[in-house]
Design a protein around this motif. Structure first.
Motif, PDB file in Angstrom:
ATOM      1  N   ARG A 113     -37.734  16.904  -2.980  1.00  0.00           N
ATOM      2  CA  ARG A 113     -37.177  15.546  -2.936  1.00  0.00           C
ATOM      3  C   ARG A 113     -38.224  14.475  -3.214  1.00  0.00           C
ATOM      4  N   PHE A 114     -39.456  14.691  -2.738  1.00  0.00           N
ATOM      5  CA  PHE A 114     -40.523  13.714  -2.970  1.00  0.00           C
ATOM      6  C   PHE A 114     -40.701  13.461  -4.471  1.00  0.00           C
ATOM      7  N   VAL A 115     -40.769  14.534  -5.257  1.00  0.00           N
ATOM      8  CA  VAL A 115     -40.944  14.396  -6.701  1.00  0.00           C
ATOM      9  C   VAL A 115     -39.734  13.708  -7.320  1.00  0.00           C
ATOM     10  N   LEU A 116     -38.543  14.119  -6.911  1.00  0.00           N
ATOM     11  CA  LEU A 116     -37.330  13.511  -7.468  1.00  0.00           C
ATOM     12  C   LEU A 116     -37.250  12.020  -7.150  1.00  0.00           C
ATOM     13  N   ARG A 117     -37.657  11.647  -5.926  1.00  0.00           N
ATOM     14  CA  ARG A 117     -37.668  10.222  -5.554  1.00  0.00           C
ATOM     15  C   ARG A 117     -38.651   9.435  -6.410  1.00  0.00           C
ATOM     16  N   GLN A 118     -39.851   9.994  -6.587  1.00  0.00           N
ATOM     17  CA  GLN A 118     -40.876   9.305  -7.376  1.00  0.00           C
ATOM     18  C   GLN A 118     -40.417   9.127  -8.817  1.00  0.00           C
ATOM     19  N   LYS A 133     -52.719  17.255   3.808  1.00  0.00           N
ATOM     20  CA  LYS A 133     -52.876  18.179   4.942  1.00  0.00           C
ATOM     21  C   LYS A 133     -51.604  18.464   5.741  1.00  0.00           C
ATOM     22  N   ASN A 134     -50.439  18.311   5.137  1.00  0.00           N
ATOM     23  CA  ASN A 134     -49.184  18.660   5.801  1.00  0.00           C
ATOM     24  C   ASN A 134     -48.775  20.072   5.395  1.00  0.00           C
ATOM     25  N   VAL A 135     -47.984  20.717   6.236  1.00  0.00           N
ATOM     26  CA  VAL A 135     -47.474  22.054   5.932  1.00  0.00           C
ATOM     27  C   VAL A 135     -46.386  21.921   4.883  1.00  0.00           C
ATOM     28  N   GLY A 136     -46.453  22.788   3.883  1.00  0.00           N
ATOM     29  CA  GLY A 136     -45.466  22.733   2.818  1.00  0.00           C
ATOM     30  C   GLY A 136     -45.081  24.111   2.336  1.00  0.00           C
ATOM     31  N   GLN A 137     -44.236  24.122   1.300  1.00  0.00           N
ATOM     32  CA  GLN A 137     -43.843  25.359   0.629  1.00  0.00           C
ATOM     33  C   GLN A 137     -44.104  25.187  -0.852  1.00  0.00           C
ATOM     34  N   GLN A 154     -40.682  31.426  -0.449  1.00  0.00           N
ATOM     35  CA  GLN A 154     -41.790  30.723  -1.051  1.00  0.00           C
ATOM     36  C   GLN A 154     -42.955  30.777  -0.093  1.00  0.00           C
ATOM     37  N   PRO A 155     -44.148  30.948  -0.649  1.00  0.00           N
ATOM     38  CA  PRO A 155     -45.312  30.976   0.233  1.00  0.00           C
ATOM     39  C   PRO A 155     -45.568  29.604   0.843  1.00  0.00           C
ATOM     40  N   SER A 156     -46.078  29.615   2.059  1.00  0.00           N
ATOM     41  CA  SER A 156     -46.426  28.338   2.674  1.00  0.00           C
ATOM     42  C   SER A 156     -47.746  27.866   2.079  1.00  0.00           C
ATOM     43  N   CYS A 173     -46.960  22.214  -3.966  1.00  0.00           N
ATOM     44  CA  CYS A 173     -46.797  22.322  -2.520  1.00  0.00           C
ATOM     45  C   CYS A 173     -46.013  21.110  -2.056  1.00  0.00           C
ATOM     46  N   CYS A 174     -44.789  21.342  -1.656  1.00  0.00           N
ATOM     47  CA  CYS A 174     -43.876  20.279  -1.228  1.00  0.00           C
ATOM     48  C   CYS A 174     -43.779  20.306   0.288  1.00  0.00           C
ATOM     49  N   GLU A 175     -43.914  19.143   0.902  1.00  0.00           N
ATOM     50  CA  GLU A 175     -43.804  19.067   2.359  1.00  0.00           C
ATOM     51  C   GLU A 175     -42.458  19.642   2.797  1.00  0.00           C
TER      52      GLU A 175
END
Length: 96
Positions: A44-49, A32-36, A24-26, A80-82
């Motif tokens: 996980r962030f989306v699933l938690r929310q 402003k955090n690095v993600g993919q 996956q592209p970065s 873009c996920c952290e």
């Protein structure tokens, strides 16, 4: 003959390798955090929310997710996920 070999090699490196390696592209998240750039179900962030709010997601989180989009809609919902929240492709995608 040599030219044909180079074309085949180039095709394998540019077209096939990313497909087989599932790279996956970065990208950079809205905060402003690095993600993919991954499908939303691999973050996980989306699933938690979603687990917390279901269909009643706060507008601020919805705006954050919309700003996180990293691919056109025709490719599905990719954002873009952290890095720390990316679920590896070989992992069970249940919330951890």
């Amino acid at each position: 003959m040599r030219h044909t070999f180079r074309l085949i090699l180039l095709y394998c490196l540019v077209i096939l390798l990313p497909t087989f390696c599932h790279t996956q592209p970065s990208c950079q998240t809205p905060d402003k955090n690095v993600g993919q750039c991954v499908h939303f179900s691999s973050c996980r962030f989306v699933l938690r929310q979603y687990a917390m709010y279901k269909e009643h997601m706060p507008p601020a989180i919805m705006r954050f997710l919309q700003r996180s989009r990293c691919r056109p809609k025709v490719d599905g919902y990719h954002l873009c996920c952290e890095i720390k929240d990316v679920i590896p492709a070989n992992a069970n995608s249940k919330l951890k």
